[in-house]
Design an enzyme around this catalytic site. Structure first.
Site, PDB file in Angstrom:
ATOM      1  N   GLY A  14       0.907  -1.300   0.107  1.00  0.00           N
ATOM      2  CA  GLY A  14      -0.173  -0.030   0.215  1.00  0.00           C
ATOM      3  C   GLY A  14       1.019   1.296   0.260  1.00  0.00           C
ATOM      4  O   GLY A  14       1.939   1.176   0.161  1.00  0.00           O
ATOM      5  N   GLY A  29       2.250   5.554   4.757  1.00  0.00           N
ATOM      6  CA  GLY A  29       1.467   6.128   5.733  1.00  0.00           C
ATOM      7  C   GLY A  29       0.080   5.582   5.823  1.00  0.00           C
ATOM      8  O   GLY A  29      -0.730   6.077   6.633  1.00  0.00           O
ATOM      9  N   THR A  30      -0.297   4.251   5.131  1.00  0.00           N
ATOM     10  CA  THR A  30      -1.545   3.852   5.370  1.00  0.00           C
ATOM     11  C   THR A  30      -1.592   2.777   6.501  1.00  0.00           C
ATOM     12  O   THR A  30      -2.721   2.288   6.716  1.00  0.00           O
ATOM     13  CB  THR A  30      -2.085   2.927   4.011  1.00  0.00           C
ATOM     14  OG1 THR A  30      -0.794   2.473   3.441  1.00  0.00           O
ATOM     15  CG2 THR A  30      -2.208   4.049   2.863  1.00  0.00           C
ATOM     16  N   LYS A  64       0.887  -0.013   7.151  1.00  0.00           N
ATOM     17  CA  LYS A  64       1.300  -1.253   7.156  1.00  0.00           C
ATOM     18  C   LYS A  64       2.072  -1.651   8.496  1.00  0.00           C
ATOM     19  O   LYS A  64       2.047  -2.780   8.943  1.00  0.00           O
ATOM     20  CB  LYS A  64       1.942  -1.185   5.983  1.00  0.00           C
ATOM     21  CG  LYS A  64       1.447  -1.001   4.660  1.00  0.00           C
ATOM     22  CD  LYS A  64       2.022  -1.101   3.304  1.00  0.00           C
ATOM     23  CE  LYS A  64       3.315  -0.173   3.390  1.00  0.00           C
ATOM     24  NZ  LYS A  64       2.800   1.139   3.284  1.00  0.00           N
ATOM     25  N   THR A  65       3.096  -0.760   8.905  1.00  0.00           N
ATOM     26  CA  THR A  65       4.000  -1.139  10.011  1.00  0.00           C
ATOM     27  C   THR A  65       2.818  -1.333  11.362  1.00  0.00           C
ATOM     28  O   THR A  65       3.359  -1.938  12.223  1.00  0.00           O
ATOM     29  CB  THR A  65       5.125  -0.200  10.191  1.00  0.00           C
ATOM     30  OG1 THR A  65       5.486   0.056   8.841  1.00  0.00           O
ATOM     31  CG2 THR A  65       5.794  -0.380  11.240  1.00  0.00           C
ATOM     32  N   HIS A  74      -6.572  35.288 -11.954  1.00  0.00           N
ATOM     33  CA  HIS A  74      -6.325  34.036 -12.445  1.00  0.00           C
ATOM     34  C   HIS A  74      -7.105  32.830 -11.358  1.00  0.00           C
ATOM     35  O   HIS A  74      -7.744  32.082 -12.090  1.00  0.00           O
ATOM     36  CB  HIS A  74      -4.802  34.060 -12.042  1.00  0.00           C
ATOM     37  CG  HIS A  74      -4.350  32.395 -12.267  1.00  0.00           C
ATOM     38  ND1 HIS A  74      -3.663  32.138 -13.381  1.00  0.00           N
ATOM     39  CD2 HIS A  74      -4.296  31.252 -11.737  1.00  0.00           C
ATOM     40  CE1 HIS A  74      -3.363  30.886 -13.662  1.00  0.00           C
ATOM     41  NE2 HIS A  74      -3.719  30.174 -12.311  1.00  0.00           N
ATOM     42  N   GLU A  75      -6.917  33.162 -10.171  1.00  0.00           N
ATOM     43  CA  GLU A  75      -7.761  32.407  -9.116  1.00  0.00           C
ATOM     44  C   GLU A  75      -9.206  32.521  -9.401  1.00  0.00           C
ATOM     45  O   GLU A  75     -10.071  31.254  -9.239  1.00  0.00           O
ATOM     46  CB  GLU A  75      -7.327  32.633  -7.636  1.00  0.00           C
ATOM     47  CG  GLU A  75      -6.044  32.490  -7.495  1.00  0.00           C
ATOM     48  CD  GLU A  75      -5.442  30.914  -7.823  1.00  0.00           C
ATOM     49  OE1 GLU A  75      -6.318  29.912  -7.680  1.00  0.00           O
ATOM     50  OE2 GLU A  75      -4.299  30.815  -8.006  1.00  0.00           O
ATOM     51  N   HIS A 135     -10.175  29.890 -12.226  1.00  0.00           N
ATOM     52  CA  HIS A 135     -10.273  28.477 -11.722  1.00  0.00           C
ATOM     53  C   HIS A 135     -11.673  28.613 -11.089  1.00  0.00           C
ATOM     54  O   HIS A 135     -12.399  27.306 -11.430  1.00  0.00           O
ATOM     55  CB  HIS A 135      -9.258  28.362 -10.787  1.00  0.00           C
ATOM     56  CG  HIS A 135      -7.932  28.080 -11.397  1.00  0.00           C
ATOM     57  ND1 HIS A 135      -7.585  27.126 -12.508  1.00  0.00           N
ATOM     58  CD2 HIS A 135      -6.724  28.516 -11.101  1.00  0.00           C
ATOM     59  CE1 HIS A 135      -6.419  27.241 -12.731  1.00  0.00           C
ATOM     60  NE2 HIS A 135      -5.895  28.181 -11.958  1.00  0.00           N
ATOM     61  N   ASP A 183      -0.391  24.469 -13.228  1.00  0.00           N
ATOM     62  CA  ASP A 183      -1.669  24.078 -13.983  1.00  0.00           C
ATOM     63  C   ASP A 183      -1.218  23.265 -15.396  1.00  0.00           C
ATOM     64  O   ASP A 183      -1.794  22.327 -15.893  1.00  0.00           O
ATOM     65  CB  ASP A 183      -2.619  25.125 -14.408  1.00  0.00           C
ATOM     66  CG  ASP A 183      -2.821  26.116 -13.098  1.00  0.00           C
ATOM     67  OD1 ASP A 183      -3.019  25.093 -12.067  1.00  0.00           O
ATOM     68  OD2 ASP A 183      -3.048  27.351 -13.215  1.00  0.00           O
TER      69      ASP A 183
END
Length: 675
Positions: A247, A250-251, A253-254, A470-471, A474, A545
């Site tokens: 995976g 940071g999911t 596993k350890t 510009h923003e 978006h 972008d």
């Protein structure tokens, strides 16, 4: 009473022992120290003390004048030793050393340096010129060899060389004696695995692992088999020999492996894949053998290898092209130990990696790693469970809810969620608050995704106006297109490397349609289109972008097969074999077609963005001016200007907006990406 006191002393001494019940080991280096001290005592004290240093003037005016000297012995022609008469010893007792260092009555009692022998003899004759013949003292000459000093002068250089050699190899093999001694060069081939058994238990349990329901069920079955094997063996089943946790980072596993160590009532060996790698040839294979030797002795047990890709990389991918690779030797030994000629009954292997595509096929086959457990990014419900775990130690205000926070963090891993909780607590403490509130968590998500606010960054009015339009471009397009992610928040306050940023609420979906990708692409090009319409010029602010749009267009054509001209083909190799190829999997003609189709795709969406902004130019300008005035606007501002989005079932409010996908207004690429 005496016997009772002795028993109490013995009990107190036993109470001071280590948990294992064994007394502390004697350090052999103390022996070396004792030997050195004894040699020094022999050399400097000679068990009889030493003479006191004096001067020729004192000898001449006091000892010779009062006829207290019995003998004068010149040693090695540079030092004179004075022997006093027996009846004169008490006269000089206050000048002589006392205790262990006091000279014997037989002498020598005093010592001084004579210079040259000729000068000493002339001075002695001159001092005794008026003495009677029986009162004169005739000097004696003696040559003494310092055997101890000569031996030391010969041996000391060799001792220094040996000490340097020992220190260097101790540093090179630091920690190599995990099973048989601390840092010994002869233990460099020993396993470095940490062993957790009944004497040293891990406190983490499955209750501490939130989410990951399917993965947890798989590893719980391994623990269950070890606790009650009859439940499975009576039906003829066999426990898997190995399980591979795969995976993104940071999911958890350890963390799952730690929970297995805490739950299982069997010995648990834990080590990293890099612990097998050493600069010495053959050490990796030796450590693998030693690890499985220990595991077999303590079977049934579990062996956990974290980041196994350090040694499990597919053979034949070595850049050295055919040279002997220590990593491959280590992998070969690991394959043999896991399922070779000798059976490993009772030894279960757990391993974790986020690069499963690079592992050797022989390692992945059934009989070695029978199961691959995929530990993916948590969904909405799982994020809520993870938040509940990390919120336990935090003092929260009543307005904070785990489900609310889960909605704010789509695409976050368990490690990211832990970071959000910690950052929120730090922000609340920085503001001298008694409890952590909802806004602290929102600020923490802003901080993690967008970076630190830079309110003092110097930006000219013209630049600020360009960033605002510009923003706003978006935001306008994302609000008006059906499949684009709805906007949550727009800011022109610099964060990290970005001069402006926009946050969206992405849908949690497993597949993405072509229409959704095209709408996202059009929205990403809205900033560049707004600059061209308003200022009749373009800037470098759309770099991030354009980078994202270019990658997305090539992925649509060459990976997802979304171009009628190129066809339903995909040139993506999920096995990772193409990473080491020298040729493209398509011809030059196909490459030109892919380039042409990708450029046409981008151009068409740019024209679409220009058209949308021209049709809604008044709303775009209103939004940009409000952004210049407030510096931060939310989704409710867009709803006020453009109205509600008709295709959205559950309209989002400013309270439950998430913070994702900042769009940088800077020349350098930003680390943030869309979820």
């Amino acid at each position: 009473m005496a016997e009772k006191n002795n028993k109490n002393k013995q009990r107190s001494n036993l109470g001071n022992l280590k948990p294992g019940g064994k007394p502390p080991k004697f350090n052999p280096y103390w022996i070396y120290g004792i030997v050195i001290v004894i040699f020094l005592a022999i050399q400097y004290f000679s068990f009889g003390g030493g003479p006191v240093k004096t001067t020729w003037n004192e000898v001449r005016t006091t000892m010779l004048t009062q006829h207290d000297i019995a003998r004068i012995v010149v040693v090695n022609r540079d030092e004179a030793q004075i022997y006093l008469k027996e009846d004169s010893y008490e006269k000089y007792a206050d000048k002589l050393n006392t205790g262990f260092g006091a000279p014997s009555k037989f002498g020598p009692h005093f010592i001084f340096t004579i210079g040259t022998v000729e000068t000493f003899e002339n001075n002695l004759d001159e001092a005794q010129e008026n003495f009677a013949e029986d009162q004169k003292v005739t000097p004696e000459y003696n040559n003494v060899t310092n055997y101890f000093g000569e031996i030391i002068s010969w041996i000391l250089p060799f001792l220094i060389i040996i000490a340097i050699w020992w220190w260097i190899f101790r540093r090179m093999s630091k920690g190599a004696g995990g099973a048989g001694g601390a840092g010994n060069i002869f233990n460099v081939g020993k396993s470095q695995a940490k062993v957790f058994d009944k004497d040293s238990r891990v406190s983490t349990t499955f209750k501490d692992v939130a989410g990951l329901a399917e993965a947890k069920q798989e590893v719980e079955e391994v623990v269950s088999f070890l606790k009650s094997p009859a439940k499975y063996t009576k039906l003829g089943g066999k426990i898997p020999k190995g399980a591979l946790l795969v995976g993104p980072p940071g999911t958890g596993k350890t963390l799952l492996a730690k929970a297995v160590a805490g739950e299982a009532n069997v010995p648990f060996f834990s080590m990293s894949g890099s612990d097998f790698v050493e600069m010495f040839v053959g050490v990796g294979a030796s450590r693998v053998r030693d690890l499985f030797k220990q595991a077999k002795e303590k079977a049934p047990c579990i062996v956990f290898i974290d980041e196994i890709d350090a040694i499990g990389r597919a053979r034949g991918r070595n850049p050295n092209m055919g040279s002997n690779d220590e990593r491959e030797n280590t992998l070969n030994q690991l394959l043999t130990e896991m399922d070779g000629f000798d059976t490993n009954s009772g030894v279960i292997i757990l391993a974790a990696t986020n690069r499963a595509d690079m592992l050797d096929r022989a390692l992945m086959r059934a009989g070695r790693f029978d199961r691959q457990i995929h530990v993916e990014l948590p969904d909405l419900n799982e994020r809520g469970e993870i938040f509940k775990v990390h919120l336990r130690p935090i003092k929260l205000s009543d307005e904070v809810d785990a489900s609310f926070l889960a909605k704010q963090t789509p695409g976050f891993s368990g490690a990211d969620i832990a970071n959000v909780c910690n950052e929120a607590a730090l922000i609340a403490a920085r503001k001298n608050r008694d409890k952590v509130g909802r806004q602290d968590f929102l600020d923490a998500v802003d901080r993690i995704i967008g970076g630190l606010e830079k309110k003092n960054k110097i930006i000219s009015r013209d630049e600020k106006k360009r960033i605002a339009y510009h923003e706003a471009g978006h935001a306008t397009i994302s609000w008006l297109l059906e499949h684009a992610h709805p906007l949550v928040k727009v800011t022109i306050v610099p964060r990290g490397k970005a001069l402006g940023a926009a946050w969206y609420l992405p849908e949690e979906r497993s597949i993405t349609t072509k229409e959704q990708l095209l709408d996202e692409m059009c929205s990403a090009l809205g900033g560049r289109a707004a600059e061209e319409i308003i200022f009749s010029s373009i800037s470098s602010g759309a770099q991030n972008d354009l980078e994202k749009v270019t990658k997305q267009a090539y992925a649509m054509i060459s990976i997802f097969g979304m171009s009628p001209k190129v066809g339903n083909v995909s040139f993506y190799d999920s096995t990772g074999q193409s990473d080491f190829g020298f040729t493209k999997p398509y011809s030059e003609k196909t490459a030109e077609l892919i380039d042409s189709e990708s450029k046409g795709l981008i151009d068409s969406q740019y024209e679409r963005a220009l058209q949308v902004l021209k049709e809604h130019s008044e709303g775009h300008k209103k939004l940009a001016e409000r952004l210049l005035e407030k510096e931060v606007i939310f989704g409710e501002d867009l709803e006020e200007i453009f109205g509600k989005r008709p295709w959205v079932k559950d309209e989002l409010t400013a309270e439950n907006q998430t913070i994702m996908d900042p769009k940088p207004e800077t020349e350098t690429p930003d680390k943030t990406t869309s979820a």
